[in-house]
Structures are given as C-alpha cells and as structure tokens.
Design an enzyme around this catalytic site. Sequence first.
Site, mmCIF file in Angstrom:
data_model
loop_
_atom_site.group_PDB
_atom_site.id
_atom_site.type_symbol
_atom_site.label_atom_id
_atom_site.label_comp_id
_atom_site.label_asym_id
_atom_site.label_seq_id
_atom_site.Cartn_x
_atom_site.Cartn_y
_atom_site.Cartn_z
ATOM 1 N N GLU A 195 1.546 5.504 0.658
ATOM 2 C CA GLU A 195 0.631 6.064 1.640
ATOM 3 C C GLU A 195 0.700 7.587 1.534
ATOM 4 O OE1 GLU A 195 1.735 5.243 5.715
ATOM 5 O OE2 GLU A 195 -0.239 5.790 6.485
ATOM 6 N N HIS A 223 7.549 8.855 6.162
ATOM 7 C CA HIS A 223 8.233 7.664 6.669
ATOM 8 C C HIS A 223 8.344 6.595 5.592
ATOM 9 C CE1 HIS A 223 3.918 6.780 7.697
ATOM 10 N NE2 HIS A 223 4.227 5.576 7.262
#
Length: 134
Positions: A130, A7
């Site tokens: 991330e 994402h």
Amino acid sequence: MLGRLNHVALAVPDLAAAVAAYRDTLGARVGEPQALPEHGVTVVFVDVGNTKIELLEPLGETSPIAAFLEKNPSGGMHHVCYEVDDILAARDHLKASGARVLGDGNPKIGAHGKPVLFLHPKDFFGTLVELEQA
Ligand code: CO
C-alpha cells in the site's frame, strides 16, 4: 520515492480477540475500531512507537480480505504501507516501470483520511504493498 513505513496490516478473523491480545497480552496502545465500508474492513490501529500495526477484520459480503482469511484462517500479514510525498507521481512512475496498480488506478481515501493505492503482490515478491500520501 519511498518514504517511511506507515504501518503493517494483519488480517484477523476476530477483531475483538486481536485487540485483546495486543492490548492485554502485548501491552500495546490500541485505538478504537473504525468501520470502512468502502474498503470492506473494520480497522483498529495499534501504536508501536516507530510505526503502527493495522488490525483488519472483514466487513460486508465482498470484503477484499475474505479470500485471504479463507487461505489463512487464523490470520496473517496482509500488507505493508509505505509513505510517498506525491501519490500520483508515484503511481505514474510505477506504471511506467511495469508495476501493476490495483483497482482502477486512482487513489482511494484510506483509513487515515489520506489517498492510498495498492500494488500487485506478484510484482513485489509476494507482498501486497500500500502507498499512502504522507
Ligand atoms: Co493499510
């Protein structure tokens, strides 16, 4: 080591307004808000087919995105999340390569119930990265 893009996260000052913009203006499939107090955010995922957009609004007094929104009051791109097969092996490889892992270096459980780590943006060209164990 690096797998697919899981994402792209956008920090937003008003989650309801961001949800309305993605759902109504852009016509995207938008999920339900999830409060993640241990991460200091409320999150909504937008399914865009090949990946997701993560809309993040601060939650609580010590939200890690509060300072970002002070600098970017209308919101902005906060991080990108890549999948890895083995997050501990990825962490050890990154640390051995001189990259800085944020926090105490141990994975936390992220918004998808899977272990995540964050890497210092200065080590990756100004972008917070991330990693999520797929
Ligand atoms: Co994320």
